[in-house]
Structures are given as structure tokens and as C-alpha cells.
Design a protein around this motif. Structure first.
Motif, PDB file in Angstrom:
ATOM      1  N   SER A  32     -40.425 -14.559  -3.171  1.00 16.68           N
ATOM      2  CA  SER A  32     -39.239 -14.466  -2.320  1.00 16.68           C
ATOM      3  C   SER A  32     -39.428 -13.374  -1.264  1.00 16.68           C
ATOM      4  CB  SER A  32     -38.036 -14.200  -3.218  1.00 16.68           C
ATOM      5  OG  SER A  32     -37.122 -13.352  -2.645  1.00 16.68           O
ATOM      6  N   ALA A  33     -40.034 -12.250  -1.661  1.00 16.65           N
ATOM      7  CA  ALA A  33     -40.301 -11.162  -0.712  1.00 16.65           C
ATOM      8  C   ALA A  33     -41.327 -11.609   0.324  1.00 16.65           C
ATOM      9  CB  ALA A  33     -40.788  -9.933  -1.454  1.00 16.65           C
ATOM     10  N   LEU A  34     -42.331 -12.341  -0.169  1.00 11.90           N
ATOM     11  CA  LEU A  34     -43.333 -12.849   0.776  1.00 11.90           C
ATOM     12  C   LEU A  34     -42.707 -13.827   1.759  1.00 11.90           C
ATOM     13  CD1 LEU A  34     -46.457 -13.401  -1.504  1.00 11.90           C
ATOM     14  CD2 LEU A  34     -46.174 -11.744   0.340  1.00 11.90           C
ATOM     15  N   GLN A  35     -41.803 -14.664   1.265  1.00 10.75           N
ATOM     16  CA  GLN A  35     -41.115 -15.618   2.138  1.00 10.75           C
ATOM     17  C   GLN A  35     -40.271 -14.867   3.173  1.00 10.75           C
ATOM     18  OE1 GLN A  35     -41.634 -18.938   2.161  1.00 10.75           O
ATOM     19  NE2 GLN A  35     -40.371 -18.962   3.997  1.00 10.75           N
ATOM     20  N   ASP A  36     -39.587 -13.802   2.726  1.00  8.00           N
ATOM     21  CA  ASP A  36     -38.781 -12.982   3.646  1.00  8.00           C
ATOM     22  C   ASP A  36     -39.674 -12.328   4.701  1.00  8.00           C
ATOM     23  OD1 ASP A  36     -36.504 -13.646   2.303  1.00  8.00           O
ATOM     24  OD2 ASP A  36     -36.382 -11.745   1.170  1.00  8.00           O
ATOM     25  N   GLU A  37     -40.793 -11.793   4.237  1.00 10.34           N
ATOM     26  CA  GLU A  37     -41.720 -11.149   5.178  1.00 10.34           C
ATOM     27  C   GLU A  37     -42.274 -12.168   6.166  1.00 10.34           C
ATOM     28  OE1 GLU A  37     -45.701  -8.340   5.251  1.00 10.34           O
ATOM     29  OE2 GLU A  37     -44.836  -8.905   3.316  1.00 10.34           O
ATOM     30  N   LEU A  38     -42.604 -13.361   5.636  1.00 14.72           N
ATOM     31  CA  LEU A  38     -43.091 -14.431   6.502  1.00 14.72           C
ATOM     32  C   LEU A  38     -42.039 -14.814   7.531  1.00 14.72           C
ATOM     33  CD1 LEU A  38     -45.335 -16.463   7.135  1.00 14.72           C
ATOM     34  CD2 LEU A  38     -44.272 -18.004   5.482  1.00 14.72           C
ATOM     35  N   ASP A  39     -40.795 -14.923   7.089  1.00 14.55           N
ATOM     36  CA  ASP A  39     -39.703 -15.248   8.017  1.00 14.55           C
ATOM     37  C   ASP A  39     -39.555 -14.175   9.092  1.00 14.55           C
ATOM     38  OD1 ASP A  39     -39.194 -17.571   6.655  1.00 14.55           O
ATOM     39  OD2 ASP A  39     -37.498 -16.741   5.496  1.00 14.55           O
ATOM     40  N   LEU A  40     -39.633 -12.916   8.679  1.00 11.14           N
ATOM     41  CA  LEU A  40     -39.529 -11.814   9.634  1.00 11.14           C
ATOM     42  C   LEU A  40     -40.669 -11.847  10.640  1.00 11.14           C
ATOM     43  CD1 LEU A  40     -38.366  -8.732   7.540  1.00 11.14           C
ATOM     44  CD2 LEU A  40     -37.168  -9.797   9.444  1.00 11.14           C
ATOM     45  N   LEU A  41     -41.876 -12.072  10.133  1.00 12.07           N
ATOM     46  CA  LEU A  41     -43.032 -12.122  11.032  1.00 12.07           C
ATOM     47  C   LEU A  41     -42.925 -13.291  12.014  1.00 12.07           C
ATOM     48  CD1 LEU A  41     -45.964 -11.235   8.616  1.00 12.07           C
ATOM     49  CD2 LEU A  41     -45.036  -9.835  10.477  1.00 12.07           C
ATOM     50  N   GLN A  42     -42.438 -14.437  11.525  1.00  9.17           N
ATOM     51  CA  GLN A  42     -42.252 -15.579  12.421  1.00  9.17           C
ATOM     52  C   GLN A  42     -41.203 -15.267  13.490  1.00  9.17           C
ATOM     53  OE1 GLN A  42     -41.343 -18.833   9.800  1.00  9.17           O
ATOM     54  NE2 GLN A  42     -43.495 -19.478   9.652  1.00  9.17           N
ATOM     55  N   GLU A  43     -40.143 -14.586  13.052  1.00 13.78           N
ATOM     56  CA  GLU A  43     -39.088 -14.212  13.998  1.00 13.78           C
ATOM     57  C   GLU A  43     -39.628 -13.235  15.045  1.00 13.78           C
ATOM     58  OE1 GLU A  43     -34.841 -11.924  13.839  1.00 13.78           O
ATOM     59  OE2 GLU A  43     -35.348 -13.198  12.138  1.00 13.78           O
ATOM     60  N   GLU A  44     -40.413 -12.255  14.577  1.00 14.79           N
ATOM     61  CA  GLU A  44     -41.025 -11.308  15.514  1.00 14.79           C
ATOM     62  C   GLU A  44     -41.976 -12.023  16.465  1.00 14.79           C
ATOM     63  OE1 GLU A  44     -42.929  -7.909  13.776  1.00 14.79           O
ATOM     64  OE2 GLU A  44     -41.209  -7.533  12.470  1.00 14.79           O
ATOM     65  N   ASN A  45     -42.738 -12.961  15.916  1.00 10.41           N
ATOM     66  CA  ASN A  45     -43.680 -13.726  16.728  1.00 10.41           C
ATOM     67  C   ASN A  45     -42.924 -14.522  17.807  1.00 10.41           C
ATOM     68  OD1 ASN A  45     -46.098 -14.738  17.601  1.00 10.41           O
ATOM     69  ND2 ASN A  45     -46.191 -16.355  16.064  1.00 10.41           N
ATOM     70  N   GLU A  46     -41.840 -15.169  17.399  1.00  8.49           N
ATOM     71  CA  GLU A  46     -41.036 -15.935  18.358  1.00  8.49           C
ATOM     72  C   GLU A  46     -40.446 -15.018  19.424  1.00  8.49           C
ATOM     73  OE1 GLU A  46     -38.143 -18.164  16.173  1.00  8.49           O
ATOM     74  OE2 GLU A  46     -39.650 -19.436  15.225  1.00  8.49           O
ATOM     75  N   THR A  47     -39.964 -13.844  18.984  1.00  8.58           N
ATOM     76  CA  THR A  47     -39.405 -12.871  19.923  1.00  8.58           C
ATOM     77  C   THR A  47     -40.470 -12.418  20.913  1.00  8.58           C
ATOM     78  OG1 THR A  47     -37.890 -12.111  18.216  1.00  8.58           O
ATOM     79  CG2 THR A  47     -38.209 -10.660  20.093  1.00  8.58           C
TER      80      THR A  47
END
Length: 154
Positions: A32-47
Motif C-alpha cells: 500500500s505504501a509502495l502504491q502511494d509512493e508510485l501514485d505520488l511519483l506519477q503525480e509529480e511526473n505529470e506535474t
């Protein structure tokens, strides 16, 4: 640092701490933490991608403004060239009119010079008028051509 950067750092440190306390439920928490981190990284990447697109868009807008200004300047140059050509044509027309006027002035001067009598010519004219007056007087006295003699004598 932005708010997102701070959140990402907190999540990372939480993940690091979570990895240290891994137990029986650790695999569920870590995925779940990895999924959260992945989501954050994807969001940062999109930003990051969006900000790059914004920068590229601003650069394009700036280039378009420069091009538009160059186009306006080009139109101004064309307009100025047209005005210069018009001024040249007007100047050429004015010079032509000046030459024509100078020619007329020369012609009038020569005519005027021919009309002005020299002293000898003036004396000759006066002498001829005197003789004519004398003859017309004689015509009036002797009643020769009375219909015109009186008028000519006066």
C-alpha cells in the motif's frame, strides 16, 4: 520547496520507517505504501510534464509575438517604402513643373526684351508719330478723308 515535494518527502520517510517495522502485516502495508509512493511519483511526473508543456507553450507564444511584431514591422516597412515612392513621384513631378516654369520665364523674358525699345528705336517711333500727327492735321484742314482724319489727328 513546494507542498507536493514536502508531502513526497514525508511519504518517503514514512515508507522508510514502515520498512523497518515490517511484521506480519508489513507486506500489506508495504504494498500500500509502495502504491502511494508510485501514485505520488506519477503525480509529480505529470506535474513536471505539464510544467514543461507550459514552458514550451510560453516559448511558442513568445515566438509568435516576435513573429507578429516582425510582421507588423514588415508591413510598416512596406508602407514606408510606398510613401517614399509616392514622395519621389511627387518630387519628380515638381521638378518637371519647375523646368516648365523656368522655360516659360525665359520665353517671357525674351519677349519682354523684344518689346522694350532701344533709345534709337524710341526716337524713331516719336518722330514717326509727330509726322503722322502733322499729316492728319493737314488732312483735317484740307478736308481729306474727314471720316477718319479727325479721329486719327486727336
Amino acid at each position: 520547496m513546494t507542498v507536493r515535494d514536502e508531502e513526497a518527502r514525508k511519504v518517503k520517510s514514512t515508507l522508510d520507517l514502515g520498512n523497518l517495522n515490517v511484521g506480519a502485516t508489513g507486506s500489506h502495508h508495504s504494498s500500500s505504501a509502495l502504491q502511494d509512493e508510485l501514485d505520488l511519483l506519477q503525480e509529480e511526473n505529470e506535474t513536471c510534464l505539464l510544467s514543461r508543456k507550459e514552458v514550451a507553450l510560453r516559448q511558442r507564444e513568445a515566438a509568435l509575438k516576435v513573429t507578429a511584431q516582425a510582421h507588423v514591422k514588415s508591413e510598416e516597412v512596406i508602407s514606408l517604402r510606398f510613401e517614399v515612392e509616392t514622395a519621389r513621384d511627387e518630387a519628380a513631378s515638381a521638378i518637371e513643373q519647375l523646368h516648365e516654369a523656368e522655360s516659360k520665364v525665359k520665353s517671357l523674358r525674351s519677349v519682354t526684351q523684344r518689346m522694350i525699345l532701344t533709345k534709337e528705336e524710341m526716337e524713331e517711333v516719336i518722330l514717326k508719330r509727330c509726322w503722322l500727327a502733322r499729316y492728319w492735321n493737314l488732312f483735317v484742314q484740307h478736308d481729306i478723308h474727314p471720316e477718319i482724319a479727325g479721329q486719327k489727328y486727336e
